[in-house]
Motif scaffolding. Sequence first.
Motif, PDB file in Angstrom:
ATOM      1  N   UNK A  21       0.901  -1.198   0.146  1.00 60.31           N
ATOM      2  CA  UNK A  21      -0.713   0.309  -0.086  1.00 60.31           C
ATOM      3  C   UNK A  21       0.993   1.236   0.006  1.00 60.31           C
ATOM      4  N   UNK A  22       2.340   1.475   0.773  1.00 58.28           N
ATOM      5  CA  UNK A  22       2.359   2.578   0.571  1.00 58.28           C
ATOM      6  C   UNK A  22       3.740   2.254  -1.032  1.00 58.28           C
ATOM      7  N   UNK A  27       3.454   5.887  -5.478  1.00 63.53           N
ATOM      8  CA  UNK A  27       3.138   5.949  -6.724  1.00 63.53           C
ATOM      9  C   UNK A  27       2.116   6.908  -7.330  1.00 63.53           C
ATOM     10  N   UNK A  28       0.995   7.086  -6.358  1.00 65.75           N
ATOM     11  CA  UNK A  28       0.244   7.370  -7.086  1.00 65.75           C
ATOM     12  C   UNK A  28       0.489   9.360  -6.908  1.00 65.75           C
ATOM     13  N   UNK A  29       0.985   9.125  -5.951  1.00 64.33           N
ATOM     14  CA  UNK A  29       1.554  10.976  -5.670  1.00 64.33           C
ATOM     15  C   UNK A  29       2.492  11.577  -6.266  1.00 64.33           C
ATOM     16  N   UNK A  30       2.992  10.273  -7.151  1.00 66.07           N
ATOM     17  CA  UNK A  30       3.996  11.219  -7.840  1.00 66.07           C
ATOM     18  C   UNK A  30       3.279  11.306  -9.302  1.00 66.07           C
ATOM     19  N   UNK A  31       2.328  10.275  -9.640  1.00 64.48           N
ATOM     20  CA  UNK A  31       1.926  10.217 -11.171  1.00 64.48           C
ATOM     21  C   UNK A  31       1.441  11.611 -10.931  1.00 64.48           C
ATOM     22  N   UNK A  32       0.453  12.938 -10.098  1.00 67.02           N
ATOM     23  CA  UNK A  32      -0.299  13.367  -9.803  1.00 67.02           C
ATOM     24  C   UNK A  32       0.555  14.694 -10.054  1.00 67.02           C
ATOM     25  N   UNK A  33       2.022  14.283  -9.095  1.00 66.27           N
ATOM     26  CA  UNK A  33       2.993  15.615  -8.797  1.00 66.27           C
ATOM     27  C   UNK A  33       2.975  15.586 -10.201  1.00 66.27           C
TER      28      UNK A  33
END
Length: 76
Positions: A21-22, A27-33
């Motif tokens: 989960x981490x 990965x989702x945080x980096x993609x959104x950034x």
Amino acid sequence: MSLPKPVMRGLLGKRLRLHLPLAFAFALTCAAAVKFGVTEPRKRAYAEFYKNYDATKEFNNMREAGVFESVRPSGE
């Protein structure tokens, strides 16, 4: 006095329950950034540039400057 044996059975499952989960969250945080920090401003910049862009005028300016070898300037 000896050290206790490490518990090896089920170790991968225990570690994955924490790390999977981490990893997805990271990965989702980096993609959104990247999406909101790079691609969206780039899209806006391209839209702003092409709002007032005249391809024919740009072509004529390059033709007059002698950029093209196969196209003669209009004065000749």
